[in-house]
Design a protein around this motif. Structure first.
Motif, PDB file in Angstrom:
ATOM      1  N   ALA A  14       0.948  -1.148   0.003  1.00 55.95           N
ATOM      2  CA  ALA A  14      -0.122   0.138  -0.226  1.00 55.95           C
ATOM      3  C   ALA A  14       0.845   1.153   0.020  1.00 55.95           C
ATOM      4  O   ALA A  14       0.601   2.288  -0.684  1.00 55.95           O
ATOM      5  CB  ALA A  14      -0.997   0.147   1.111  1.00 55.95           C
ATOM      6  N   LEU A  15       1.950   1.236   0.619  1.00 50.60           N
ATOM      7  CA  LEU A  15       2.737   2.214   0.722  1.00 50.60           C
ATOM      8  C   LEU A  15       3.598   2.477  -0.541  1.00 50.60           C
ATOM      9  O   LEU A  15       3.722   3.579  -0.962  1.00 50.60           O
ATOM     10  CB  LEU A  15       3.656   2.284   1.998  1.00 50.60           C
ATOM     11  N   ASP A  16       4.014   1.493  -1.194  1.00 51.18           N
ATOM     12  CA  ASP A  16       4.549   1.515  -2.527  1.00 51.18           C
ATOM     13  C   ASP A  16       3.434   2.236  -3.409  1.00 51.18           C
ATOM     14  O   ASP A  16       3.985   2.831  -4.164  1.00 51.18           O
ATOM     15  CB  ASP A  16       5.140   0.105  -3.015  1.00 51.18           C
ATOM     16  N   ALA A  17       2.456   1.816  -3.313  1.00 51.35           N
ATOM     17  CA  ALA A  17       1.303   2.615  -4.181  1.00 51.35           C
ATOM     18  C   ALA A  17       1.241   3.848  -3.986  1.00 51.35           C
ATOM     19  O   ALA A  17       1.127   4.672  -4.918  1.00 51.35           O
ATOM     20  CB  ALA A  17      -0.003   1.676  -4.244  1.00 51.35           C
ATOM     21  N   LEU A  18       1.084   4.249  -2.589  1.00 48.52           N
ATOM     22  CA  LEU A  18       1.142   5.707  -2.447  1.00 48.52           C
ATOM     23  C   LEU A  18       2.399   6.499  -2.796  1.00 48.52           C
ATOM     24  O   LEU A  18       2.252   7.881  -3.436  1.00 48.52           O
ATOM     25  CB  LEU A  18       0.865   5.923  -0.707  1.00 48.52           C
ATOM     26  N   PHE A  19       3.362   6.032  -2.743  1.00 47.16           N
ATOM     27  CA  PHE A  19       4.815   6.421  -2.926  1.00 47.16           C
ATOM     28  C   PHE A  19       4.621   6.809  -4.638  1.00 47.16           C
ATOM     29  O   PHE A  19       5.088   7.836  -5.002  1.00 47.16           O
ATOM     30  CB  PHE A  19       5.884   5.562  -2.819  1.00 47.16           C
ATOM     31  N   ALA A  20       4.205   6.042  -5.266  1.00 49.70           N
ATOM     32  CA  ALA A  20       3.957   6.039  -6.838  1.00 49.70           C
ATOM     33  C   ALA A  20       2.945   7.236  -6.933  1.00 49.70           C
ATOM     34  O   ALA A  20       3.241   7.885  -7.970  1.00 49.70           O
ATOM     35  CB  ALA A  20       3.632   4.990  -7.488  1.00 49.70           C
ATOM     36  N   ALA A  21       2.158   7.074  -6.346  1.00 47.75           N
ATOM     37  CA  ALA A  21       0.682   8.117  -6.827  1.00 47.75           C
ATOM     38  C   ALA A  21       1.166   9.554  -6.256  1.00 47.75           C
ATOM     39  O   ALA A  21       1.055  10.627  -7.202  1.00 47.75           O
ATOM     40  CB  ALA A  21      -0.355   7.761  -5.797  1.00 47.75           C
ATOM     41  N   LEU A  22       1.878   9.754  -5.216  1.00 49.89           N
ATOM     42  CA  LEU A  22       2.766  10.897  -4.869  1.00 49.89           C
ATOM     43  C   LEU A  22       3.652  11.523  -5.658  1.00 49.89           C
ATOM     44  O   LEU A  22       3.816  12.883  -5.882  1.00 49.89           O
ATOM     45  CB  LEU A  22       3.187  10.962  -3.273  1.00 49.89           C
ATOM     46  N   THR A  23       4.509  10.675  -6.258  1.00 51.24           N
ATOM     47  CA  THR A  23       5.415  11.125  -7.293  1.00 51.24           C
ATOM     48  C   THR A  23       4.817  11.466  -8.496  1.00 51.24           C
ATOM     49  O   THR A  23       5.484  12.487  -9.162  1.00 51.24           O
ATOM     50  CB  THR A  23       6.362   9.873  -7.300  1.00 51.24           C
ATOM     51  N   GLU A  24       3.772  10.847  -8.927  1.00 51.09           N
ATOM     52  CA  GLU A  24       3.042  11.071 -10.060  1.00 51.09           C
ATOM     53  C   GLU A  24       2.422  12.454  -9.927  1.00 51.09           C
ATOM     54  O   GLU A  24       2.377  13.356 -10.997  1.00 51.09           O
ATOM     55  CB  GLU A  24       1.706  10.209 -10.204  1.00 51.09           C
ATOM     56  N   HIS A  25       2.049  12.851  -8.699  1.00 54.65           N
ATOM     57  CA  HIS A  25       1.623  14.244  -8.590  1.00 54.65           C
ATOM     58  C   HIS A  25       2.571  15.260  -8.298  1.00 54.65           C
ATOM     59  O   HIS A  25       2.240  16.304  -7.820  1.00 54.65           O
ATOM     60  CB  HIS A  25       0.353  14.142  -7.392  1.00 54.65           C
ATOM     61  N   GLN A  26       3.963  15.054  -8.497  1.00 60.60           N
ATOM     62  CA  GLN A  26       5.015  15.664  -8.189  1.00 60.60           C
ATOM     63  C   GLN A  26       4.959  16.378  -6.735  1.00 60.60           C
ATOM     64  O   GLN A  26       5.453  17.367  -6.552  1.00 60.60           O
ATOM     65  CB  GLN A  26       4.989  16.718  -9.165  1.00 60.60           C
ATOM     66  N   ILE A  27       4.773  15.286  -5.781  1.00 57.37           N
ATOM     67  CA  ILE A  27       4.801  15.518  -4.447  1.00 57.37           C
ATOM     68  C   ILE A  27       5.868  15.003  -3.882  1.00 57.37           C
ATOM     69  O   ILE A  27       6.341  13.711  -4.005  1.00 57.37           O
ATOM     70  CB  ILE A  27       3.442  15.101  -3.527  1.00 57.37           C
ATOM     71  N   SER A  28       7.082  15.638  -3.142  1.00 51.36           N
ATOM     72  CA  SER A  28       8.227  15.065  -2.444  1.00 51.36           C
ATOM     73  C   SER A  28       7.493  14.029  -1.408  1.00 51.36           C
ATOM     74  O   SER A  28       6.999  14.334  -0.772  1.00 51.36           O
ATOM     75  CB  SER A  28       9.117  16.211  -2.189  1.00 51.36           C
ATOM     76  N   VAL A  29       8.327  12.899  -1.545  1.00 49.66           N
ATOM     77  CA  VAL A  29       8.077  11.854  -0.859  1.00 49.66           C
ATOM     78  C   VAL A  29       9.132  10.900  -0.416  1.00 49.66           C
ATOM     79  O   VAL A  29      10.058  10.842  -1.474  1.00 49.66           O
ATOM     80  CB  VAL A  29       6.992  11.004  -1.276  1.00 49.66           C
TER      81      VAL A  29
END
Length: 117
Positions: A14-29
């Motif tokens: 789930a955190l892998d998916a969140l990491f990918a989604a935030l990166t897609e939205h150009q949010i530093s993570v």
């Protein structure tokens, strides 16, 4: 944003998916990975000063509210995952259990880019 599994928690999908989604939205993570010890999480918060920290617990056995209490004075703490569903959370800790909700929270917390490209 800082993502971490609760101590003793090894489910990271789930955190892998969140990491990918935030990166897609150009949010530093940054993602600390599975079973991050509390001292390591506190150290990471101190040095990176994230706007929000998501702490994932898949199982109730790893959802320990004492860890979240230690985070609250330093950042916005979010209890993420089904493990937290029956746990009494400390004040000011929000529980989320869906990817869209996590992304929305992160987008709300992220200030707009003053110099968009």
């Amino acid at each position: 944003m800082l993502l971490s599994c609760a101590p003793g928690e090894y489910h990271t999908l789930a955190l892998d998916a969140l990491f990918a989604a935030l990166t897609e939205h150009q949010i530093s993570v940054q993602f600390l990975g599975p079973s991050a010890p509390l001292p390591a999480l506190l150290h990471a918060i101190e040095h990176t000063q994230p706007l929000v920290v998501f702490v994932w617990a898949q199982r109730t056995a790893t959802a320990q509210p004492t860890a979240l209490r230690r985070l609250v004075p330093h950042t916005t703490a979010v209890a993420a995952g089904p493990g937290w569903s029956s746990t009494r959370l400390p004040a000011r800790v929000r529980w989320i259990n869906s990817l869209p909700e996590a992304v929305a929270l992160a987008r709300e917390a992220t200030p707009p880019d003053p110099d968009p490209v």
